[in-house]
Design an enzyme around this catalytic site. Structure first.
Site, PDB file in Angstrom:
ATOM      1  N   SER A 189       0.865  -1.227  -0.085  1.00  0.00           N
ATOM      2  CA  SER A 189       0.029  -0.061   0.033  1.00  0.00           C
ATOM      3  C   SER A 189       0.729   1.210   0.032  1.00  0.00           C
ATOM      4  O   SER A 189       2.225   1.216  -0.082  1.00  0.00           O
ATOM      5  CB  SER A 189      -0.800   0.066   1.265  1.00  0.00           C
ATOM      6  OG  SER A 189      -0.039   0.300   2.283  1.00  0.00           O
ATOM      7  N   LYS A 205      -6.133   9.165  -7.082  1.00  0.00           N
ATOM      8  CA  LYS A 205      -6.197   8.078  -6.224  1.00  0.00           C
ATOM      9  C   LYS A 205      -7.929   7.513  -6.330  1.00  0.00           C
ATOM     10  O   LYS A 205      -8.652   8.230  -5.709  1.00  0.00           O
ATOM     11  CB  LYS A 205      -6.018   8.388  -4.568  1.00  0.00           C
ATOM     12  CG  LYS A 205      -5.990   6.988  -3.879  1.00  0.00           C
ATOM     13  CD  LYS A 205      -5.256   7.336  -2.521  1.00  0.00           C
ATOM     14  CE  LYS A 205      -5.077   6.101  -1.727  1.00  0.00           C
ATOM     15  NZ  LYS A 205      -6.510   5.570  -1.400  1.00  0.00           N
ATOM     16  N   CYS A 226     -44.056   6.230  23.380  1.00  0.00           N
ATOM     17  CA  CYS A 226     -44.943   5.587  24.347  1.00  0.00           C
ATOM     18  C   CYS A 226     -45.980   6.798  25.068  1.00  0.00           C
ATOM     19  O   CYS A 226     -46.547   6.603  25.895  1.00  0.00           O
ATOM     20  CB  CYS A 226     -44.366   4.872  25.406  1.00  0.00           C
ATOM     21  SG  CYS A 226     -43.067   5.885  26.278  1.00  0.00           S
TER      22      CYS A 226
HETATM   23  S1  IVH Z   1      -0.022   2.893  -6.541  1.00  0.00           S
HETATM   24  C1  IVH Z   1       3.286   0.712  -4.365  1.00  0.00           C
HETATM   25  N1  IVH Z   1      -1.726   4.452  -7.589  1.00  0.00           N
HETATM   26  O1  IVH Z   1      -4.438   3.042  -3.272  1.00  0.00           O
HETATM   27  C2  IVH Z   1       2.109   1.699  -4.718  1.00  0.00           C
HETATM   28  N2  IVH Z   1      -2.540   3.198  -5.961  1.00  0.00           N
HETATM   29  O2  IVH Z   1      -2.685   2.269  -0.661  1.00  0.00           O
HETATM   30  C3  IVH Z   1       0.974   0.902  -5.046  1.00  0.00           C
HETATM   31  N3  IVH Z   1      -4.875   3.454  -5.475  1.00  0.00           N
HETATM   32  O3  IVH Z   1      -4.794   0.076  -2.408  1.00  0.00           O
HETATM   33  C4  IVH Z   1      -0.185   1.852  -5.220  1.00  0.00           C
HETATM   34  N4  IVH Z   1      -5.470   4.895  -7.224  1.00  0.00           N
HETATM   35  O4  IVH Z   1      -5.957   0.433  -4.583  1.00  0.00           O
HETATM   36  C5  IVH Z   1      -1.543   3.643  -6.833  1.00  0.00           C
HETATM   37  N5  IVH Z   1      -3.093   5.841  -8.957  1.00  0.00           N
HETATM   38  C6  IVH Z   1      -3.117   4.970  -8.026  1.00  0.00           C
HETATM   39  C7  IVH Z   1      -3.923   4.291  -7.124  1.00  0.00           C
HETATM   40  C8  IVH Z   1      -3.743   3.651  -6.159  1.00  0.00           C
HETATM   41  C9  IVH Z   1      -5.950   4.016  -6.310  1.00  0.00           C
HETATM   42  C10 IVH Z   1      -5.272   2.671  -4.420  1.00  0.00           C
HETATM   43  C11 IVH Z   1      -4.881   1.356  -4.532  1.00  0.00           C
HETATM   44  C12 IVH Z   1      -4.063   0.924  -3.108  1.00  0.00           C
HETATM   45  C13 IVH Z   1      -4.229   2.247  -2.263  1.00  0.00           C
HETATM   46  C14 IVH Z   1      -2.992   2.546  -1.680  1.00  0.00           C
END
Ligand code: IVH
Length: 690
Positions: free
Chosen positions: A90, A129, A430
C-alpha cells in the site's frame, strides 16, 4: 513513587497498544473482508497513526504481527487464495491535506536521495487516487489468465471469474508476447452505474427478492461485485478499471518512468489512469493537487485523493521500501466533501436507552461518495448551535467517509412562520413524559418500563444477575420474546409458561422448564435488587441499596419528594430528579403494581426510617475465606439488609469476622485484636435473630 508512576504509565501504554491492535484488526476486517466499513477512513487512519507513534516511541512494544507491520485483510471464504509473486503494497498517506503535505513528501524524497538546493527539482508522476479496489491482472503470453484482489498483500483472492466480465479489462493484450506481465490497477464503479445499480436493487427488494441488498457507496458496490462467488450477476453490474502499476514481469521491457509506463498501458490496450501529469518538484505537486480538487466533483467516479510517485524508475529503486510502503510514493487525501440540500423535517428517534435523538430528514444528496438522506442532529442544543430550521438549505458533510453531518445552514431568507425546533413533551413511542437532566444535553423518555423502544434493555437489566437474577433470560431469548410480542413489559415475564416458551427457536423442553422455574424463583427478592432491576437512570446497585435502606418500602419511596430523596446520603440532585421523574410516571407505577400482583415480593422494613433502627445498624463485619453455603455476595446482602456494614479489612472497629474455609491473615488479625469470630452457622443465627 516516581518509579511506580512510570510503571503505571508503561502499563497503560501497553494496554492501549493492545486495544489499538484489536480495534484496527476488527475495522480492517469490516473494510477489506466484509466490504462493510463501520468507521470513517479518517478515523481508521488516525488510530493507525496513533499505533505507529506508540511503536516508534516504544520499540519494545512492537510485534511482527502488528497491523503496522502487515497489510490487513484476509481471504474471504469461498474464493481461492492466490499468492502474489510480488507483494501488493500500500502507500503512505500524507494526512496534511494542504500544500504542506506535498512539500513534506518532496522534502523527504530529496533528503533520501541526498539532493541539495543546488540540484534540479525531482520529477513526479501525479495521478488520481481511485476509490475502488486494487486488482492484480496476470497476463501470460498476452492472455489474461488470472485476476486477484490484494488481500493481505501477500495472498489475495482469485476473482478471475468476475473480473473477466469487466469490459475495460482486455482478455488479450495488443502486441504483447511476454511470458508474464502482471498489471495492477483499480476496479471501481462509476457514480451513475452505482445509482442505477442501487435503484435496481431497491426494486428487487421491493419485489420481495431474497438476499439482495443496496450498497453504501460505489467502492463497496465494486468490491461486493468483484468478490461474488457467482459471475452471472457481476456481468449486469458494470465496473470500470484503470491500470497504474506492475507486479511480476518476465520478458517485457519495463519503461524507464511511471509516465512512460502509463503511456505503454494505453498502447497495449489497457486503460491507464487518466488525468495524470508529469510535474516538477513540490510546486508541481501542489498545482496538480489544486487542479484535481477543483475537478473532483465533476468526475464521473469517486476519488479520495491523489497519488504522487517519483517518476524515474531508477530513482524509485534507490529510494526503496519501508516495511509496508514504498518511499517513492505517497497518497494525499482530500478533506471531507460538503454539499448543500434541503432540510425537509426533523424526526425524533427513541433509542434503546430512552434517549431522544433529533434526526434531519434531507432531500437526498450525493456527498462524499454516498447518497445521504438522514443525518443526526444529536440534541436540541446542537440544533440551536447550528441555527437550522425545517425548510432551510443546509450544508451536509460526510466527514472522512461514513457518518453524514449537518454543518450549518446556508444564510438566506427563510419563511417567517417556521418555528424553532422544540423537543416533544411526550415520547413519540409511548407518550410518557420527556425529561432532561439539569445541565445535560439529552432528552429522555421517562417511561423506561413501558416504552416499546426500551423494552429489550429494560427486560435484560431486570433479569440480570445483580437484579432479579433470572438465569436463562439472556440476549437471544429476550430478542425473540420481544419480537413475537410474548413480552411487552416486565410483568409479561411472569405470565410466561413452558408452552409459550417452547414456541421459541432453539428452546427445548428442558430449557423451557428451567426458565419457568428460574422465573418463579426470582419472585422472592430483596427490595434493593428490585429497585436496581427497575433500571432507573443513575440508580446503580449501591444507590439502590441506599434508597432501599433509607425508605424501607416501595410506597414510601414512590411518594418521596425530590427534597426527601436528597436526604439520602450520597444522593445528589441528578439522581434525586431521575428517581422522582421515574416514579412520577404513572405508566411506570402501573408496571410496578403489576409486578407485585404477579407475585414479585420482598421483605420491607416499614417504619424503620421513622422509628426502630435496623438490628445490625452500626455493626461492621469482615468476611474472609469460603463459607460452606453462602456466597460472599449473598452474605453481604443479608448483613446489609439488616443495617450492617461489610468492610474489607479487620480493624479495632470491626465487630465480627465471619470466617470460612481457607481464611488467611484476616482471621489471624481478628484473633490478635480479640475480635469475635463467627462461622456460617453463627452468622445465620445472628441474622435470624435480627
Ligand atoms: S499505486 C506501491 N496508484 O490506493 C504503490 N494506488 O494504498 C501501489 N490506488 O490499494 C499503489 N489509485 O488500490 C496507486 N493511482 C494510483 C491509485 C492507487 C488508487 C489505491 C490502491 C491501493 C491504495 C494505496
Amino acid at each position: 513513587m516516581a518509579s511506580s508512576t512510570s510503571e503505571t504509565g508503561a502499563r497503560a501504554t501497553a494496554r492501549r497498544t493492545d486495544e489499538l491492535r484489536q480495534v484496527l484488526a476488527r475495522h480492517a476486517r469490516a473494510y477489506y473482508v466484509l466490504d462493510a466499513p463501520e468507521i470513517p477512513d479518517a478515523e481508521y487512519d488516525a488510530l493507525f497513526q496513533e499505533l505507529q507513534a506508540i511503536e516508534a516511541a516504544h520499540p519494545e512494544l512492537a510485534t511482527p504481527d502488528s497491523p503496522t507491520q502487515r497489510i490487513l485483510g484476509e481471504v474471504l471464504e469461498g474464493l481461492q487464495p492466490v499468492r502474489h509473486v510480488v507483494p501488493m503494497l500500500s502507500i503512505d498517506t500524507e494526512t496534511d491535506t494542504t500544500a504542506g503535505g506535498a512539500e513534506k513528501f518532496d522534502a523527504r524524497v530529496r533528503k533520501s536521495l541526498g539532493l541539495t538546493e543546488a540540484d534540479a527539482p525531482v520529477e513526479y508522476a501525479a495521478e488520481m487516487k481511485f476509490d475502488g479496489l486494487a486488482i492484480n491482472l496476470r497476463y501470460e503470453a498476452g492472455d489474461l489468465v488470472q485476476a486477484a484482489t490484494r488481500g493481505d498483500g501477500e495472498t489475495g483472492e482469485d476473482v478471475t471469474h468476475t473480473v473477466r466480465t469487466i469490459a475495460a479489462v482486455p482478455k488479450r493484450l495488443e502486441g504483447v508476447t511476454a511470458p508474464v506481465l502482471e498489471v495492477r490497477g483499480e476496479v471501481f464503479m462509476r457514480r451513475d452505474d452505482f445509482d442505477a445499480l442501487n435503484a435496481r436493487q431497491r426494486r428487487l427488494i421491493a419485489g420481495g427478492a431474497k438476499g439482495e441488498k443496496t450498497f453504501v457507496n460505489p467502492r463497496n458496490a465494486a468490491a461486493g461485485v468483484v468478490r461474488q462467488l457467482d459471475a452471472k450477476n457481476a456481468a449486469r453490474r458494470p465496473l470500470s478499471f484503470f491500470a497504474y502499476g506492475l507486479g511480476e514481469v518476465v520478458g517485457w521491457d519495463v519503461p524507464p518512468t511511471q509516465t512512460a509506463l502509463l503511456d505503454a498501458f494505453d498502447a497495449i490496450g489497457l486503460p491507464a489512469s487518466p488525468n495524470h501529469a508529469r510535474v516538477e518538484g513540490a510546486a508541481g505537486l501542489v498545482a496538480f493537487h489544486e487542479r484535481i480538487a477543483r475537478e473532483r466533483d465533476g468526475l464521473p467516479y469517486d476519488i479520495d485523493g491523489v497519488v504522487y510517485k517519483v517518476d524515474d524508475r531508477a530513482l524509485q529503486e534507490r529510494l526503496g521500501f519501508k516495511s509496508r510502503e514504498p518511499r517513492w510514493a505517497v497518497a494525499q487525501k482530500y478533506p471531507a466533501q460538503e454539499k448543500t440540500t434541503l432540510l425537509k423535517a426533523i424526526d425524533i428517534q427513541v433509542g434503546r436507552t430512552g434517549k431522544l435523538t433529533p434526526v434531519a430528514k434531507l432531500e437526498p444528496v450525493f456527498v462524499g461518495g454516498t447518497t445521504v438522506s438522514n443525518a443526526t442532529l444529536h440534541n436540541v442544543f446542537e440544533i440551536r448551535r447550528k441555527g437550522v430550521r425545517v425548510g432551510d438549505t443546509v450544508i451536509v458533510r460526510r466527514a472522512g467517509d461514513v457518518i453524514p453531518e449537518i454543518v450549518g445552514r446556508v444564510p438566506g431568507p427563510r419563511p417567517a412562520y417556521v418555528p424553532n425546533f422544540r423537543m416533544p413533551a411526550s415520547c413519540p413511542v409511548c407518550a410518557s413524559k420527556v425529561v432532561r437532566e439539569k445541565g445535560g444535553v439529552d432528552h429522555r423518555c421517562s417511561g423506561g418500563l413501558f416504552c416499546a423502544a426500551q423494552r429489550k434493555i429494560a427486560i435484560l437489566h431486570f433479569a440480570g444477575r445483580r437484579a432479579l437474577d433470572i438465569e436463562g433470560l439472556g440476549d437471544k431469548i429476550v430478542d425473540q420474546l420481544v419480537a413475537v410480542a410474548l413480552v411487552k413489559t416486565l410483568p409479561d415475564v411472569y405470565a410466561l409458561t413452558k408452552d409459550k416458551l417452547e414456541t421459541l427457536e432453539r428452546m427445548g423442553d428442558k430449557s423451557a422448564a428451567n426458565l419457568v422455574a428460574n422465573i418463579e424463583a426470582s419472585k422472592k427478592t430483596t427490595f434493593a435488587r428490585f429497585l436496581y432491576g427497575l433500571g432507573i437512570r443513575h440508580v446503580g446497585e449501591t444507590t439502590a441499596k441506599d434508597l432501599a435502606k433509607h425508605f424501607g418500602g416501595i410506597e414510601r419511596l414512590m411518594q418521596a419528594s425530590v427534597e426527601q430523596l436528597l436526604e439520602v446520603a450520597d444522593v445528589g440532585p441528578i439522581v434525586a430528579e431521575s428517581v422522582h421523574a421515574f416514579f412520577n410516571e404513572a405508566q411506570n407505577r402501573g408496571v410496578i403494581g403489576a409486578l407485585r400482583d404477579a407475585g414479585v415480593a420482598w421483605t420491607e422494613n416499614e417504619g424503620h426510617a421513622a422509628a426502630a433502627p435496623l438490628p445490625l445498624a452500626g455493626k461492621t463485619f469482615v468476611l474472609t475465606g469460603t463459607l460452606p453455603t453462602l456466597s460472599r455476595d449473598a452474605a453481604k446482602e443479608r448483613i446489609e439488609s439488616l443495617g450492617g456494614k461489610v468492610a474489607g479489612s479487620v480493624s479495632k472497629k470491626t465487630d465480627w469476622v465471619v470466617a470460612g474455609a481457607e481464611s488467611g491473615s484476616k482471621l489471624v488479625k481478628a484473633t490478635e485484636l480479640g475480635i469475635a469470630v463467627l462461622d456460617e452457622a453463627g452468622l445465620l443465627k445472628l441474622l435470624d435473630a435480627g
